[in-house]
Structure formats: C-alpha cells, structure tokens
Design a protein around this motif. Sequence first.
Motif, PDB file in Angstrom:
ATOM      1  N   GLN A 124      -5.986  -6.062   1.787  1.00 22.97           N
ATOM      2  CA  GLN A 124      -6.354  -5.968   0.379  1.00 22.97           C
ATOM      3  C   GLN A 124      -6.447  -7.310  -0.353  1.00 22.97           C
ATOM      4  OE1 GLN A 124      -7.469  -3.277  -1.115  1.00 22.97           O
ATOM      5  NE2 GLN A 124      -7.856  -4.507  -2.939  1.00 22.97           N
TER       6      GLN A 124
ATOM      7  N   ARG B 168       1.603   0.103   9.063  1.00 23.20           N
ATOM      8  CA  ARG B 168       2.454   0.681   8.019  1.00 23.20           C
ATOM      9  C   ARG B 168       3.660   1.337   8.662  1.00 23.20           C
ATOM     10  NH1 ARG B 168      -2.289   2.883   3.792  1.00 23.20           N
ATOM     11  NH2 ARG B 168      -3.383   0.888   3.860  1.00 23.20           N
TER      12      ARG B 168
ATOM     13  N   GLN C 166      -8.971   0.397   9.999  1.00 20.31           N
ATOM     14  CA  GLN C 166      -9.760   0.674   8.801  1.00 20.31           C
ATOM     15  C   GLN C 166     -11.116  -0.014   8.890  1.00 20.31           C
ATOM     16  OE1 GLN C 166      -7.715  -0.622   5.250  1.00 20.31           O
ATOM     17  NE2 GLN C 166      -6.601   1.303   5.079  1.00 20.31           N
TER      18      GLN C 166
ATOM     19  N   LYS D 157      -9.173  -9.682   1.057  1.00 19.77           N
ATOM     20  CA  LYS D 157     -10.582  -9.385   0.772  1.00 19.77           C
ATOM     21  C   LYS D 157     -10.914  -9.703  -0.674  1.00 19.77           C
ATOM     22  CE  LYS D 157     -10.230  -4.291   0.350  1.00 19.77           C
ATOM     23  NZ  LYS D 157     -10.916  -3.034   0.708  1.00 19.77           N
TER      24      LYS D 157
ATOM     25  N   ARG E 259     -11.244  -3.557  -8.944  1.00 18.45           N
ATOM     26  CA  ARG E 259      -9.989  -4.307  -9.020  1.00 18.45           C
ATOM     27  C   ARG E 259      -9.835  -5.001 -10.365  1.00 18.45           C
ATOM     28  NH1 ARG E 259      -9.519  -1.658  -4.223  1.00 18.45           N
ATOM     29  NH2 ARG E 259     -10.938  -2.506  -2.682  1.00 18.45           N
TER      30      ARG E 259
ATOM     31  N   GLU F  19       0.867  -1.189   0.000  1.00 15.58           N
ATOM     32  CA  GLU F  19       0.000   0.000   0.000  1.00 15.58           C
ATOM     33  C   GLU F  19       0.898   1.231   0.000  1.00 15.58           C
ATOM     34  OE1 GLU F  19      -3.278   0.194  -0.188  1.00 15.58           O
ATOM     35  OE2 GLU F  19      -4.064  -1.754   0.468  1.00 15.58           O
TER      36      GLU F  19
ATOM     37  N   HIS G 126      -2.860   4.034  -6.557  1.00 13.29           N
ATOM     38  CA  HIS G 126      -3.649   3.498  -5.442  1.00 13.29           C
ATOM     39  C   HIS G 126      -2.941   2.240  -4.931  1.00 13.29           C
ATOM     40  CE1 HIS G 126      -6.981   2.876  -2.870  1.00 13.29           C
ATOM     41  NE2 HIS G 126      -7.503   1.870  -3.535  1.00 13.29           N
ATOM     42  N   HIS G 127      -3.071   1.133  -5.605  1.00 11.07           N
ATOM     43  CA  HIS G 127      -2.238  -0.050  -5.372  1.00 11.07           C
ATOM     44  C   HIS G 127      -2.278  -0.906  -6.624  1.00 11.07           C
ATOM     45  CE1 HIS G 127      -6.070  -1.900  -4.595  1.00 11.07           C
ATOM     46  NE2 HIS G 127      -6.222  -1.331  -3.413  1.00 11.07           N
TER      47      HIS G 127
HETATM   48  N1  ASP Z   1      -6.640  -1.337   0.565  1.00 10.27           N
HETATM   49  C1  ASP Z   1      -6.876   0.029   0.236  1.00 10.27           C
HETATM   50  C2  ASP Z   1      -6.216   0.951   1.243  1.00 10.27           C
HETATM   51  O1  ASP Z   1      -5.839   0.512   2.316  1.00 10.27           O
HETATM   52  C3  ASP Z   1      -8.332   0.367   0.179  1.00 10.27           C
HETATM   53  C4  ASP Z   1      -9.037  -0.335  -0.923  1.00 10.27           C
HETATM   54  O2  ASP Z   1      -8.564  -0.277  -2.062  1.00 10.27           O
HETATM   55  O3  ASP Z   1     -10.105  -0.884  -0.651  1.00 10.27           O
HETATM   56  O4  ASP Z   1      -6.097   2.116   0.990  1.00 10.27           O
END
Ligand code: ASP
Length: 586
Positions: free
Chosen positions: A198, A220, A234, A201, A486, A174, A445-446
């Motif tokens: 991430q 982190r 979160q 899920k 995604r 991330e 984002h990722h």
């Molecule tokens: N995993 C992402 C984050 O921590 C959030 C996401 O893309 O659902 O920012």
Amino acid sequence: MYRTHHCGELSLDHLNQTVTLSGWVQKSRNKGFIIWADLRDRYGITQLVFDEERTPKTVFEQAQNLGREFVIQIEGTVIERESKNPHMTTGAIEVLVEKLSLLNASQTPPFTIEDKTDGGEELRMQYRYLDIRRNPVKEKLIFRSQVAMTVRNYLSKAGFIEVETPYLIKSTPEGARDFVVPSRMNEGQFYALPQSPQTFKQLLMVGGMDKYFQIVKCFRDEDLRADRQPEFTQIDCEMAFVEQEDILNQFEGLTQALLQTIKGIEPKAFPRISYEEAMRKYGNDKPDIRFGMTFAELNDLAQGKGFGVFDSQALIVGIAVPDAAEMSRKEIDALIDWVKRPQIGANGLIWVKCNADGSYKSSVDKFFNEADLAAWAQRCEAKAGDLLLVLSGAVNSTRTQMSALRMELAERLGLRNPNEFAPLWVTDFPLLEWDEESRRYHAMHHPFTAPKPEHKELLKTDPGAVKANAYDLVLNGNEIGGGSIRIHDQQLQSEMFDLLGFSKEEAQAQFGFLMNAFQYGAPPHGGIAFGLDRLVAILGGEETIRDFIAFPKNNSGRDVMIDAPAPLDAQQLHELALQSTAPPKE
Ligand code: ASP
C-alpha cells in the motif's frame, strides 16, 4: 536430445516416424510376451509397447523392471494401435520401443498419481511435488498462469507499469498482525513483511509512475480461517489523477477481459450498490446476487399488533423463499433449529406460507390476520407458492442472521448456478468503524483511504457517519477486490492518524516517510487490489484456493512438506539477538 516430441502430441500423422520421448512411467501391463507402458509428461500420455518379437531383447528385459514413476527416455517407431482410445489425443497410436534408457528410478509413490488419487490431503501436501504431477493440480496451476497472463496483458496494454516493491519493510496496516524478520545487522530491530504494498504504491504515484501494477505476495499473520493463507497473492494496482469513477471503469474493464478471455462471457456493465443498501437488502457487504431473496423490512407492518416478540425489536426483516410454501412442518422445524444454533444465534424464526390458492398460513396466525400477512408478502415480493421467513432483533445481528439463512437456503435449494458469474461493485463504505473493545475508531479499509470530499467537515463532528471513496468488487458472494481513493494531503493524513488514536510521535515514527512525501507534490491518486488466489479459484469453478497454489500452507499455517515454521538453533538465535547468551563453543 531428450525428446523429439512430448507425450501429448503424437497421432496417426506421425505414423512410421522414429521418435524420442522422455517422461514418467504412469503404469505398465506385462502380458508376458508383450508389455505396455503409459509414458506421461506435462502434456499427456503416450502408450509404449515392448514386444518380445519386435523389441531388442535387452530392451525387452529392461522393460520388465519398469516401476511406477520411473523416469525414462525411449526411442521407437509410431505405429497404429489395434484398440484405439478415442478419449486420448494420442489414443490412435502407440510407440514400438527400440531403445530405452533409465534416467532415474523411483520409489513407489505414497499415493497413486491419478486424477482420483487414494492420497489424503496431508499426504498429498507432504509430497506436493508428486501431487503436482496429477492432472487436477497441474491443470489448476496452468489455469492460474493463464489468468495472471491475461491480467498482465490487459494492464500492460492499458499503460500500467509493473514495479516491484520491497518485502523487508515496516508495518503496513491492513488490519492483521505483521510477520516480522529480525535484522542481524541491526541488533534488536525487525523488518515487517508487507501486508500489502500500500504505502509503496502510493509513493510510486508521488514518484510520477502514474499507472502501477504488481502481481505480488502479501503476508498477514491472522488467525487462520478456513481457506486463508498466511501468504497470498494480490494483483495490486494504483493510478494517479483519478477519481473513483475512473478506477471503477478501468478495473471493470480488467474483470470483463478476464471473464471474456477465460470464461467466454460477453462484457456487460457491472451493477453497483452502496454499502448501506447492500446491508439493508442482503445483510452483507459482499452479496451473492445470482439469486433473489432480498430482505424486506417489515417494522411498520408488523409492530403494534400485539405480538410482543416483534414490538420490542429494532428490526423485523423477511425474505420470500421461492416455491417453498409446500415445505413440511418437519423441514421448517429443521430450519428453525438451524437459525437457533449458536453459530447463527437467532431466537426463533417466524414463517408464513403463501399458499397457491391465495390464502395464508403462518406461525403467528393468532396475532396477524390474512390482510396483515398479505401486506408482508407484498413487501417481500412473494408470489403464491412462496414461503416467507421472518427474523427480528437488533439491526446488525438480525441482518447477519438473515444473510446466513439466505445463503443456507440458496445452497439447499440449489439457487447458486456455478456457471453464472455475477459481479457487483459495492461503494460508499463508511470511512471508520467503531470498535467497542478498544473504544476507538478503526479504519474500515485502511488509514490512507480518503473521506468523501463532501464529508470532510463531518470528520470533526460525527466521524462514524463519514463515508469514504472506497469500493469492493464482489463476485458470486466473494470479495475479489477492494480499494479506495487515497488521502494525498499531509494535513488530512495527519488528522486521520489522530482520529485513529495514533499519537503524533507514533504517526511520525511509523508513517513519517509517507507524510513527508505528501509535502513534495503528491498527486491525487487511488487504486485497488484483487486477491489472485480467490479470483482464480472462482473462475476455475472451485470452492477452495489451495490447489491453485503450488505449495500452500495448511490450516495451521504450516508447510508440511518442508516442515516450516521450525525452531532456530542457539547460534542463529544469538546472532539475531533473540537470545542473550551465546551457545558454548564446541
Ligand atoms: N491495499 C489494499 C488491500 O490490500 C488494497 C488497496 O487499497 O488498493 O486491501
């Protein structure tokens, strides 16, 4: 039985009842023949009275020795107070004590357990369990629990299932460093703590869970910026068979439910803005829209008029500061100094006063006539009485500087109403971001974020121009949530890793499990995660998140109460294969 009632409960309705209470002695006042003590628990304070005549002698004597924060149990009769305190729920009564037992004595606390304490931050953190006894901290923790409960209720009702994912995992990128945990049983190998759940899920979506959420700790290892915690919470969510629109609607619903339940705000549709527009109008991808002062680009109006400073620049951008034309020279000079500070880094600041009489006065009168300045003012949507401020330079840095100036002015002019909540979706983020240092693209984002379908071809020719189905939810200038649709196709995910500079082997080693899973019928899916700590702080009307966390870490990532992190002894290091030589046997 330790208590029949709690300390926030008794009133005139309980007159003449015999009650048992337990709690802490907040303070006591000894008048010789009579002693008053405030008994406190989580629910409130009840005044106790020990009276030479009416209280048994031994109890009266015991009461002489009650210190602050002693834990006691009492039995007594509820009586009417002579001087009532209308500010307290229990302010009309007191309890005349007949029995007293000391449950535990206390040292004198290192700071006062009062709403306004004399304890500094460091001391409060060291004795956090005492700090938590104070109303302001206690109330914030209760508030956090209410917010979390509202989230759980809403999502459960909407069919989401709360699933726990593991903490001992492999890296989930991330954008920060991982905290790692050495494995004793697998010498020389390490787990990483999740930066987010991430990948798990997403695997739950492949597993058919359809709607997942979890209120979950993430870790982190970042250089700590002010008010960041190395571990934070979160509200993590994912849904299958959804498009961006479905996610925005679902989580707009959640946020509205929170605003309504917690703040009593009637639901209204959230405005949306693209990333590009946010950068153009606010110089910022998380704009605070509680006030105006949006940017106006002035290049076409201000270049080619002989003002050298402007002519060579990529961007000239202005804002209209409401009703600030009367600002004194001194105040304006202070603003100029402010933007020139190294933290902001502007070369200078041009100003134009839009006088109440319709005339203009500026710092560049030599180069621009009234008609020029009037055109600027119109572009900036300034009215008579406003002050225009103009910056110029390279596009990105100038926008960043102007954004900082806009926020600073809002602060100075009190334009940010703390009772207003202005949510905003920011959409259409770029998929990738070029990093000069590593000379590579990074995922904005990722790496699991999908490009917009219509941009897939661009990935090969102009990756920097590709937009993603990625979105942030912004509240009062804070990013409170972010997510994306995604990639669910193995081939595309593999191309993405390529583009991000992973070799085939690296991608396989790190994310083989995910790409494998994508070969077994991965449904289209997407999700979002909210930062609970920040969200709670904003809803609670506070700037800092620390007091909404029961046991936070300080700015250097330390827990000063338990004194962590701490070194390990030689034996433990050896067991973990972190030190080659075994310590000598005793
Ligand atoms: N995993 C992402 C984050 O921590 C959030 C996401 O893309 O659902 O920012």
